[in-house]
Structure formats: structure tokens, C-alpha cells
Design an enzyme around this catalytic site. Structure first.
Site, PDB file in Angstrom:
ATOM      1  N   SER A 138      11.040  -7.876  -2.409  1.00 22.50           N
ATOM      2  CA  SER A 138      10.056  -7.250  -3.159  1.00 22.50           C
ATOM      3  C   SER A 138      10.985  -6.740  -4.560  1.00 22.50           C
ATOM      4  CB  SER A 138       9.682  -5.761  -2.702  1.00 22.50           C
ATOM      5  OG  SER A 138       9.434  -4.980  -3.593  1.00 22.50           O
ATOM      6  N   TYR A 151      10.433   1.906   2.557  1.00 25.62           N
ATOM      7  CA  TYR A 151      10.053   0.765   2.379  1.00 25.62           C
ATOM      8  C   TYR A 151      11.161  -0.008   1.277  1.00 25.62           C
ATOM      9  CZ  TYR A 151       7.502  -2.942   0.096  1.00 25.62           C
ATOM     10  OH  TYR A 151       7.080  -4.234  -0.319  1.00 25.62           O
TER      11      TYR A 151
HETATM   12  N1  LIG Z   1       1.370  -6.751  -2.415  1.00 21.72           N
HETATM   13  C1  LIG Z   1       2.581  -6.442  -2.887  1.00 21.72           C
HETATM   14  O1  LIG Z   1       2.457  -5.834  -4.131  1.00 21.72           O
HETATM   15  C2  LIG Z   1       3.981  -6.732  -2.595  1.00 21.72           C
HETATM   16  C3  LIG Z   1       4.923  -6.664  -3.275  1.00 21.72           C
HETATM   17  C4  LIG Z   1       6.337  -6.749  -2.975  1.00 21.72           C
HETATM   18  C5  LIG Z   1       6.486  -7.093  -1.746  1.00 21.72           C
HETATM   19  N2  LIG Z   1       5.597  -7.610  -0.877  1.00 21.72           N
HETATM   20  C6  LIG Z   1       5.693  -7.885   0.481  1.00 21.72           C
HETATM   21  O2  LIG Z   1       4.804  -9.120   0.694  1.00 21.72           O
HETATM   22  C7  LIG Z   1       4.636  -9.040   2.030  1.00 21.72           C
HETATM   23  C8  LIG Z   1       3.158  -9.356   2.379  1.00 21.72           C
HETATM   24  O3  LIG Z   1       2.485  -8.254   2.315  1.00 21.72           O
HETATM   25  P1  LIG Z   1       1.166  -8.394   1.444  1.00 21.72           P
HETATM   26  O4  LIG Z   1       1.144  -7.677   0.194  1.00 21.72           O
HETATM   27  O5  LIG Z   1       0.636  -9.697   1.778  1.00 21.72           O
HETATM   28  O6  LIG Z   1       0.277  -7.332   2.588  1.00 21.72           O
HETATM   29  P2  LIG Z   1      -0.687  -7.553   3.621  1.00 21.72           P
HETATM   30  O7  LIG Z   1      -1.906  -8.156   2.993  1.00 21.72           O
HETATM   31  O8  LIG Z   1      -0.798  -6.210   4.244  1.00 21.72           O
HETATM   32  O9  LIG Z   1      -0.035  -8.352   4.590  1.00 21.72           O
HETATM   33  C9  LIG Z   1       0.932  -7.961   5.371  1.00 21.72           C
HETATM   34  C10 LIG Z   1       1.107  -8.952   6.789  1.00 21.72           C
HETATM   35  O10 LIG Z   1       1.970  -8.557   7.333  1.00 21.72           O
HETATM   36  C11 LIG Z   1       1.746  -8.504   8.981  1.00 21.72           C
HETATM   37  N3  LIG Z   1       2.259  -7.480   9.754  1.00 21.72           N
HETATM   38  C12 LIG Z   1       2.367  -6.193   9.496  1.00 21.72           C
HETATM   39  N4  LIG Z   1       3.276  -5.841  10.461  1.00 21.72           N
HETATM   40  C13 LIG Z   1       3.364  -6.947  11.267  1.00 21.72           C
HETATM   41  C14 LIG Z   1       4.078  -6.971  12.618  1.00 21.72           C
HETATM   42  N5  LIG Z   1       4.747  -5.719  13.141  1.00 21.72           N
HETATM   43  N6  LIG Z   1       4.202  -7.913  12.996  1.00 21.72           N
HETATM   44  C15 LIG Z   1       3.690  -8.926  12.558  1.00 21.72           C
HETATM   45  N7  LIG Z   1       2.940  -9.091  11.332  1.00 21.72           N
HETATM   46  C16 LIG Z   1       2.909  -7.882  10.764  1.00 21.72           C
HETATM   47  C17 LIG Z   1       0.092  -8.340   8.994  1.00 21.72           C
HETATM   48  O11 LIG Z   1      -0.466  -8.803   9.903  1.00 21.72           O
HETATM   49  P3  LIG Z   1      -1.113  -8.049  11.190  1.00 21.72           P
HETATM   50  O12 LIG Z   1      -1.741  -6.839  10.675  1.00 21.72           O
HETATM   51  O13 LIG Z   1      -2.285  -8.932  11.636  1.00 21.72           O
HETATM   52  O14 LIG Z   1       0.159  -8.257  12.054  1.00 21.72           O
HETATM   53  C18 LIG Z   1      -0.222  -8.908   7.416  1.00 21.72           C
HETATM   54  O15 LIG Z   1      -0.657 -10.272   7.843  1.00 21.72           O
HETATM   55  C19 LIG Z   1       5.230  -7.909   2.646  1.00 21.72           C
HETATM   56  O16 LIG Z   1       6.703  -8.072   3.024  1.00 21.72           O
HETATM   57  C20 LIG Z   1       5.475  -6.996   1.478  1.00 21.72           C
HETATM   58  O17 LIG Z   1       6.335  -5.818   1.619  1.00 21.72           O
HETATM   59  C21 LIG Z   1       4.240  -7.266  -1.397  1.00 21.72           C
END
Ligand SMILES: NC(=O)c1ccc[n+]([C@@H]2O[C@H](COP(=O)([O-])OP(=O)(O)OC[C@H]3O[C@@H](n4cnc5c(N)ncnc54)[C@H](OP(=O)(O)O)[C@@H]3O)[C@@H](O)[C@H]2O)c1
Length: 249
Positions: A138, A151
Site C-alpha cells: 500500500s 494496518y
Molecule cells: N482499496 C484500497 O484502497 C487499497 C489501497 C492500498 C492497498 N490495498 C490492498 O489491496 C489488497 C486487496 O484489498 P481490496 O481493496 O481489494 O479489498 P477487498 O475488496 O476487501 O478485498 C480483500 C480480499 O482479501 C480477502 N481476505 C481478507 N482476509 C482474508 C483471509 N484471512 N484469508 C484469505 N483471504 C482474505 C477477501 O476475501 P474473503 O473475505 O473471501 O476471504 C477479499 O477477497 C489488500 O491487501 C489491501 O490492503 C487496497
């Protein structure tokens, strides 16, 4: 990383960035396996997108990771790319005793998760052509968002781990590329920002990030333009100002 002909396991593939990457990479001619805890979403994805495979996986549970490794080794012996994308982001107050559980959950999922996945899956990757570990950190790895302290700390730690991983694997001639993806705020349900105008539309993020990878297949980091001011804050002397700005936003 080559853009086609890979066999790719994506953790957190049930929604947001992970699902978006899965669909784009599937369309580009890769074999994609999406992994996550929500079986009903995995079933929907495989029904709607024939050719994508799915795996129930909880990256916070070492037994689940061990089972996933055995399953993938048998079902997809050609696996050459691991995408550590699964993550959670929750508000956390250090003055609230309940904050400690939030902190521990972040470490288990966002930091121990990708570290355990890397240990479990590296033996399947080493020796493969075009092997890659791609870690989604991130922009908050580089300047923390104080309302999500652990986080931000897990993402800084995953950045650091990725740097060492890259050097160790290169030193051992393991032939595994390590790529870090550094997203800015993106419209996903991670923290309920799916409709937030301040966050980057998911499709725009995917297009820019994958475009960077296409331009520079040997990239160490994929940093889209909107993440640059955070990524470069320390180096260009704006760190204090940027921290003050995101602390008050
Ligand atoms: N969106 C942003 O603004 C942003 C910015 C910087 C970085 N990121 C990073 O991008 C990545 C994806 O996030 P996103 O924004 O796409 O959010 P999201 O839509 O909430 O996706 C998160 C994913 O992680 C999975 N997950 C959570 N806990 C888990 C576990 N214990 N085991 C396996 N899977 C798990 C969830 O699937 P299940 O619930 O089905 O397990 C879901 O598919 C994350 O690492 C996040 O920190 C996002």
C-alpha cells in the site's frame, strides 16, 4: 513478469483488487486460481468465468495454507506466480482495549499471511520459468494513516520483507522475481470506500498498474501516479507535510 501463459494463484481473489486482477489476467490468457474465505463468492466467480479455478483459503490459518499448498501442487503443478493480495483494513484506536485484537488480526492476515504463503509456495515456484511472487502492499507502507496504525505497519513490514525476499532469491539464483504493488486509495469495499470520489476507480487502477507491468516486465515496484506522493515523501523531504495532511483528512 510475462503477461500471458502463467499459472497464477491470487489470494483475496473474491473481491476488489484481487478479483479485478484475476479477471484481467484471465482475459489476457493466463490460468488463474482465485482464493478466499467466502465460498459462495468463489462459486459465483467460477460459474460466471469458465476457466477460472477457485480455492477456499484463509491466509490467517496455517493449516488452511498447508492444505491449499497440497491442493495446488496436485491440481496446478505448473503454478509459477503467487499474488499475495488478501488483506483487511479496520479502524483501530490504541486507547481502546479492543484495539489490540484489531491489531493482532491485521498482523495475522496482512503480514503473517503473505509470509506464510511465501514459505509454503516458494518450493513450487523455484525452478519454474518466469516465476514471480507479487506482493500487494500500500502507499500507506511509506506514510502511515494514523487511524489504521497496525494496518499501515503491516504494509511497511511487507514492503521490507519483499525487499529482503528479492535479494535472497536473487543471491540464491532461485529465478523468482519479486514485485511489489503499491496501491493508493482504490474504490473497493476494503474500508467501505467503494463509492468514495477521493479514491481511484478500480478499473483505472488496474489499467495503470498492469500497464506499468507491461512497459517494465522486470519492475520491482508498480507505483501508479496517484500513489507517488506517498511513495516518494521520505525521499523528497515532504514526509512531515504528507503525514500531517493524511492525518487530518
Ligand atoms: N482499496 C484500497 O484502497 C487499497 C489501497 C492500498 C492497498 N490495498 C490492498 O489491496 C489488497 C486487496 O484489498 P481490496 O481493496 O481489494 O479489498 P477487498 O475488496 O476487501 O478485498 C480483500 C480480499 O482479501 C480477502 N481476505 C481478507 N482476509 C482474508 C483471509 N484471512 N484469508 C484469505 N483471504 C482474505 C477477501 O476475501 P474473503 O473475505 O473471501 O476471504 C477479499 O477477497 C489488500 O491487501 C489491501 O490492503 C487496497
Amino acid at each position: 513478469m510475462k503477461m500471458t501463459g502463467n499459472t497464477i494463484l491470487i489470494t483475496g481473489g473474491t473481491s476488489g483488487i484481487g478479483l479485478g486482477l484475476a479477471l484481467r489476467l484471465h482475459e489476457a490468457g493466463n490460468k488463474v486460481i482465485v482464493a478466499g474465505r467466502r465460498k459462495e463468492l468463489l462459486d459465483e466467480i467460477t460459474a460466471e468465468h469458465p476457466g477460472i479455478d477457485a480455492l477456499v483459503l484463509d491466509v490467517a490459518d496455517p493449516d488452511s495454507i498447508a492444505r491449499a499448498r497440497e491442493t495446488v501442487a496436485a491440481s496446478h503443478p505448473g503454478l509459477n506466480v503467487l499474488v499475495n493480495n488478501a488483506g483487511i483494513q479496520l479502524l483501530e484506536s490504541v486507547l481502546d482495549p479492543a484495539g489490540l485484537q484489531v491489531a493482532e488480526d491485521h498482523v495475522a492476515t496482512n503480514l503473517l499471511g503473505p509470509i506464510r504463503m511465501t514459505y509454503a509456495f516458494l518450493p513450487l515456484l523455484v525452478g519454474k520459468d518466469d516465476a514471480v511472487v507479487l506482493n500487494v502492499t500500500s502507499a500507506l507502507a511509506f506514510v502511515p494513516l494514523p487511524i489504521t496504525p497496525t494496518y499501515s505497519a503491516t504494509k511497511a513490514a511487507l514492503h521490507s520483507f519483499s525487499e529482503s525476499l528479492r535479494v535472497q532469491l536473487a543471491g540464491a539464483d532461485a529465478g523468482v522475481q519479486v514485485i511489489e504493488v503499491v496501491p493508493p486509495p482504490v474504490r473497493t469495499t476494503l474500508m467501505g470506500q467503494q463509492d468514495n470520489e477521493q479514491s481511484m476507480p478500480l478499473d483505472d487502477f488496474l489499467t495503470e498498474a498492469l500497464g506499468l507491468l507491461r512497459e517494465k516486465p522486470d519492475a520491482k515496484e508498480l507505483v501508479v501516479e496517484r500513489a507517488r506522493f506517498l511513495r516518494d515523501a521520505q525521499a523528497n523531504g515532504s514526509y512531515d507535510d504528507v503525514l500531517a495532511m493524511i492525518s487530518s483528512s
